[in-house]
Structures are given as structure tokens and as C-alpha cells.
Design an enzyme around this catalytic site. Sequence first.
Site, mmCIF file in Angstrom:
data_model
loop_
_atom_site.group_PDB
_atom_site.id
_atom_site.type_symbol
_atom_site.label_atom_id
_atom_site.label_comp_id
_atom_site.label_asym_id
_atom_site.label_seq_id
_atom_site.Cartn_x
_atom_site.Cartn_y
_atom_site.Cartn_z
ATOM 1 N N HIS A 144 0.832 -1.204 0.000
ATOM 2 C CA HIS A 144 0.000 0.000 0.000
ATOM 3 C C HIS A 144 0.869 1.257 0.000
ATOM 4 O O HIS A 144 0.631 2.196 -0.770
ATOM 5 C CB HIS A 144 -0.909 -0.025 1.236
ATOM 6 C CG HIS A 144 -1.676 1.230 1.472
ATOM 7 N ND1 HIS A 144 -2.979 1.402 1.058
ATOM 8 C CD2 HIS A 144 -1.330 2.382 2.095
ATOM 9 C CE1 HIS A 144 -3.389 2.609 1.407
ATOM 10 N NE2 HIS A 144 -2.414 3.221 2.046
ATOM 11 N N GLU A 145 1.884 1.276 0.847
ATOM 12 C CA GLU A 145 2.746 2.461 0.942
ATOM 13 C C GLU A 145 3.588 2.635 -0.320
ATOM 14 O O GLU A 145 3.783 3.753 -0.803
ATOM 15 C CB GLU A 145 3.629 2.368 2.185
ATOM 16 C CG GLU A 145 2.864 2.365 3.500
ATOM 17 C CD GLU A 145 1.980 3.597 3.681
ATOM 18 O OE1 GLU A 145 2.369 4.674 3.192
ATOM 19 O OE2 GLU A 145 0.911 3.480 4.292
ATOM 20 N N HIS A 148 1.646 4.356 -3.047
ATOM 21 C CA HIS A 148 1.598 5.818 -2.954
ATOM 22 C C HIS A 148 2.776 6.447 -3.697
ATOM 23 O O HIS A 148 2.628 7.455 -4.385
ATOM 24 C CB HIS A 148 1.639 6.259 -1.490
ATOM 25 C CG HIS A 148 0.326 6.195 -0.786
ATOM 26 N ND1 HIS A 148 -0.809 6.818 -1.248
ATOM 27 C CD2 HIS A 148 -0.030 5.590 0.382
ATOM 28 C CE1 HIS A 148 -1.816 6.602 -0.402
ATOM 29 N NE2 HIS A 148 -1.364 5.858 0.593
ATOM 30 N N GLU A 202 -6.041 7.005 -1.364
ATOM 31 C CA GLU A 202 -5.970 5.838 -0.474
ATOM 32 C C GLU A 202 -6.557 4.607 -1.157
ATOM 33 O O GLU A 202 -6.014 3.502 -1.057
ATOM 34 C CB GLU A 202 -6.716 6.123 0.828
ATOM 35 C CG GLU A 202 -5.993 7.059 1.772
ATOM 36 C CD GLU A 202 -4.687 6.480 2.265
ATOM 37 O OE1 GLU A 202 -4.633 5.289 2.595
ATOM 38 O OE2 GLU A 202 -3.691 7.226 2.312
#
Length: 272
Positions: A144-145, A148, A202
Site C-alpha cells: 500500500h505504501e 503511494h 488511499e
Amino acid sequence: MNKTLAICALSAGLLLAGCQSVNTTSGGAVGVERKQHMFSMLSSQEVDQMYAQSYAKTVSEASSKGVLDKTSSDARRVRAIADRLIAQAPNFRPDAAQWKWEVNLIKSDELNASCGPGGKIFVYTGLIDSLQLTDDELAAVMGHEIAHALREHGREAMSKAYGIEMAKQGAGALLGLGQGSLALADAVANYGMTLPNSRGNENEADLIGLELAARAGYNPNAAITLWNKMSKASEGAPPEFLSTHPSSSSRTAALQAAIPKVMPLYEQAKKS
């Protein structure tokens, strides 16, 4: 046209001026195809360089305080998982293969992890220890990070903030607005633009992270158990309308809908 509508119209015009419409990544199996508006004067290289300096300072400070973990079993886990995820990043953007990736574990009770522009990763021990994360769950949050960073959400946010500031200054100068009206313009820009887009970012990170983990051979179903653990650990969070993060229920629903799209990638990774 009243003053509020004039501000909104001017903001839209100024935000578009000097912007590029780009898609920083391929859509992948999860289909993230949104075009992003980036200021041309704010390049990826400049943002990466700025963040690299900040990252190096944080690493140095952590080392001097004795909280930079380079040798524990968790540090080895984090690096091993990161290596597998990073190897899959070029599926979304080929230039990520040339990024100067860094991975560090920080001893802290904070339940957090991050991946800044250019592939600079921090994981905090509190996240692993407090939530008792499995490798699959740790891959879900790290994926997930990393997503980004691949989507350049940081540069996108900087471009947006810059555009909003230009719009505020331009509106104040051209329309002769007082502080009260500018405060209203602030609220319109914040709740009408910044927060919904942040929730969208997100969602994008959830989906791309899910696919990264699956391609790396980590069970995508772990994303559900991860965010359930995160939800329980952050009870009393603000309502979704005023939050930059999706509610637990909407996040889980989106992930569950996407898991069938990436499950074949996971099965293929397990065989290789």
C-alpha cells in the site's frame, strides 16, 4: 456570479494553468486509470531529491538515538518482503527499476509505515508488534505504501496545494475579498477538493498494493485481515466524510471486489 462561485471558477482555472495531465502508472489488473494533474514546474526528480534529503536526515537521527534497527529478525523480514515487492514495481512503472530504493525499520510504538517519493521506505516496530502482523499482512501494508510512491501521490498533493494557494492569492487580489470570504474559499477548497481526492488516493494505494503483494507471492486476502486489525486499533476515528482515509467497511468492500482480479497473479507467483 456571487463571490464564492467566482472563487471556485478562478481556482479551477489557476489549477489547470501550468499543469500536466498524466497517468503515473499503468492500470494493472486492478484498473487504476485516473489521470493526475501535476505542475510541470514541480518535477518528479525535484520531489524525489527533496524527500531523499529529509529521509537521510531522519535515518541519521534514528541512528544517533539508537532506534534504527538493522539487525533484528524483524529488520530482516522487512527487507526480504520489501525486496519481493520492489521487484514487482516495474509492472506498474518501468522507471521504478532505477529508483534508489531504501528500507529501514525504526524502533517506535507508532503504528505506521511509509514509502516516500523515489522509494524511501520506513516501517515502525509498533506496527509489527502491536498488530502481530504475518508476512502476508506486512506485505499488504508495505505494498500500500509503495503504491503511494509509484502513483506520486506526494507530488500530486504538492501540486494541488500550490494551485490552491495560487487560487487564493489570485482570488483575493482580483476580487478584493476580505479574510472571512477567503476563509470560506479555504473551506470549499479543502472539503470540496483536497479530502475527497485524498480518499481516492488511499483507494488507489489499496488496489495497487493488493496487486503488488499478489505478484510478489503474498496472499491478497491478508489485506482484509490487516485493515480489520488496523480498524480495531484506531477506534474512534473521524467519520469518513471528514477523513482522508476510507471507512473500514468501504475499504474492505473495495478490496474484496478486487481480490478475484489479482488471485490468478498470486497463484502464478506461488508456482514460480
